[in-house]
Enzyme design. Sequence first.
Site, mmCIF file in Angstrom:
data_model
loop_
_atom_site.group_PDB
_atom_site.id
_atom_site.type_symbol
_atom_site.label_atom_id
_atom_site.label_comp_id
_atom_site.label_asym_id
_atom_site.label_seq_id
_atom_site.Cartn_x
_atom_site.Cartn_y
_atom_site.Cartn_z
ATOM 1 N N ASP A 12 127.612 96.415 102.623
ATOM 2 C CA ASP A 12 127.312 95.347 101.664
ATOM 3 C C ASP A 12 127.592 95.861 100.242
ATOM 4 O OD1 ASP A 12 125.145 96.962 100.958
ATOM 5 O OD2 ASP A 12 123.678 95.724 102.001
ATOM 6 N N LEU A 13 127.153 95.122 99.251
ATOM 7 C CA LEU A 13 127.423 95.489 97.854
ATOM 8 C C LEU A 13 126.801 96.818 97.437
ATOM 9 C CD1 LEU A 13 127.072 92.021 96.107
ATOM 10 C CD2 LEU A 13 129.163 93.292 96.576
#
Length: 155
Positions: A31-32
Amino acid sequence: MPSPPEDQPLEGRFDGPEHRFPVRVYFEDTDLTGVVYHANYLRYMERARSDFLRLIGIDHRGAIAAGEGGYAVSAIAIRYLRPAELDDKLVVLSKVTQIRAASGNIHQRVMRGDTILTQADVTVALLGPTGRPRRQPKEWIAAFETVLVRGEEQA
């Protein structure tokens, strides 16, 4: 292109009753924040269970194609302990802890080395073509019993 080493087949391998399935963390898995997105652990575990079935001789795809039904997750209890990150080499360890007429329990751990990252207790049920539970074929139960972990071995 080189093939995988003989000691790391694509479908994993059994070490006693425990199935070991190798996984590499790719960019698409993160994810980020740069860690594996929580739902991807479920994907890793699903892949491991699919290959687990194949290795013990259960033709899941053939059963579905023949209209006999297939396995579905009916319950899962999962615990996230530590994050995995890009390019980590992981192993999903799976062991059958209970087998019943129409279902079974599988304990799974996602490991990086000796560190448990995620663990889950998964209940799978065999569903017929109508979506209702049905008894597993006797030969499938016999296959599961060859790798069933009993009592003290479950810890």
